[in-house]
Design an enzyme around this catalytic site. Structure first.
Site, short mmCIF file in Angstrom:
data_model
loop_
_atom_site.label_atom_id
_atom_site.label_comp_id
_atom_site.label_asym_id
_atom_site.label_seq_id
_atom_site.Cartn_x
_atom_site.Cartn_y
_atom_site.Cartn_z
N PRO A 271 104.33 98.92 40.92
CA PRO A 271 104.88 99.95 40.03
C PRO A 271 106.27 99.62 39.48
CG PRO A 271 104.98 100.65 42.32
CD PRO A 271 104.14 99.41 42.29
N TYR B 259 95.33 89.85 53.09
CA TYR B 259 96.76 90.08 53.25
C TYR B 259 97.24 89.52 54.59
CZ TYR B 259 96.96 93.38 49.30
OH TYR B 259 96.93 93.97 48.06
N GLY C 74 116.54 97.71 39.14
CA GLY C 74 117.94 97.37 38.99
C GLY C 74 118.21 95.90 39.23
N LEU D 244 112.07 96.42 37.75
CA LEU D 244 112.53 97.74 37.29
C LEU D 244 113.35 98.46 38.35
CD1 LEU D 244 109.13 98.70 35.66
CD2 LEU D 244 111.28 98.32 34.41
#
Length: 332
Positions: A216, A57, A224, A222
């Site tokens: 998630p 990362y 909006g 998910l």
């Protein structure tokens, strides 16, 4: 501060973690160091104690940068290191050499030593295999992790992006060696991607393995996304995983955002609340880019979805086949 209503055990271990895991993949490139340190401070205030990173990362700056950022935060003292259940990963490429990736004993041990240096700590609480290495035999993998746990450099071992049969094979081999084996599995799991329900989650439940869903909200899909695109405020949801699948799910997302509006709830909170309600799910991995986003995510614990609400979500984002675990999911 809003805190998770309770802590839960990490799989079959006695170790307690919050119901959210703080993901740090955005640290470096998307989140500057000062904001990353502020996010980690606030996470502890919220009762989130499992912090997840990986040795690769920070690649937008350089691989390892995120671990270095966390290490500098630990160096600030105030009991930070003792308050955190630190998770990092090994397996993805971190260099150009032939042994700079994978799950050979050589690479696992060398990568652990490098992560410890970057993180400025003497141990990793949860050392996770970032992906399965089909060229590595489980006896070699477990020998490396046994060495690290005996040395006190690793407390628990986890996996990421494994198939259900990988978990089963790993656990059977570990049991033969008298080793604890895998205690957690990170898999992509959300309303849009429900494949883990077939075999990964059932295998995890059978072997006492915690499930830590990553992405998630499917990269913001998910959260909006349609409303944000219309308002010109979409950032993460306008790129990557979300953008690639937007058109395929556009109709369902329109209905989803309308349904969330009827509930009077933010779509992101509904998506997180759905995951928190799922059998076998231990702690979704959230990756806020600001303290405000972290604070907002905690509202998911206040969202109660009725059986009727869950049925609506199933109709919008149907489970695979008949739903549930394999093989019943596809037997007609």
């Amino acid at each position: 501060m809003t805190a998770p209503p309770f802590h839960t055990r990490l799989g079959r271990t006695a170790l307690k973690i919050g119901r959210f895991c703080l993901g740090t993949v955005n640290f470096g490139g998307r989140v500057d160091e000062a904001e990353g340190h502020a996010i980690m401070d606030r996470a502890l205030e919220h009762g989130i104690n499992l912090f997840d990173t990986a040795d690769m990362y920070g690649w937008r700056v350089h691989k390892g940068y995120t671990e270095e950022t966390i290490g500098r935060w630990f160096a600030g003292g105030n009991g930070r290191r003792d308050s955190v259940v630190l998770a990092t990963k090994v397996g993805n490429p971190v260099g150009d050499g032939p042994n700079d990736e994978g799950l050979s004993a050589h690479h696992i041990i060398a990568a652990c030593e490098a992560s410890l240096r970057r993180l400025r700590t003497d141990h990793i609480d949860l050392y996770q295999m970032h992906r399965m290495d089909e060229n590595a035999h489980w006896d070699e993998i477990w020998q490396a992790f046994e060495t690290l746990t005996t040395q006190g450099k690793v407390r628990y071992v986890g996996s990421s992006n494994f198939a259900g049969w990988h978990l089963a094979t790993a656990q059977q081999t570990a049991a033969r060696r008298g080793f604890l084996g895998i205690v957690s599995e990170q898999c992509v799991y959300n309303l849009v991607t429900r494949h883990p329900e077939l075999e990964v989650i059932p295998a995890a439940q059978a072997y006492g393995v915690a499930v830590l869903p990553w992405s998630p909200l499917h990269g913001g899909l998910l959260a909006g996304v349609l409303n944000k695109l219309r308002a010109g405020t979409a950032v993460k949801s306008a790129q990557g995983r979300a953008a690639e699948t937007l058109d395929r799910h556009r109709e369902a997302l329109q209905a989803y955002e309308k349904f969330c509006g009827e509930l009077g709830r933010d779509p992101a909170l509904v998506g997180l609340a759905w995951l928190l309600s799922r059998p076998g799910v231990t702690a979704p991995v959230i990756g806020p880019r600001t303290v405000g986003q972290l604070d907002a995510a905690m509202g998911a614990f206040d969202v109660e979805l009725s059986q009727g609400d869950l049925a609506v979500l199933d109709s919008l984002f149907p489970p695979i086949g008949n739903g549930g675990a394999a093989p019943d999911a596809w037997i007609t």
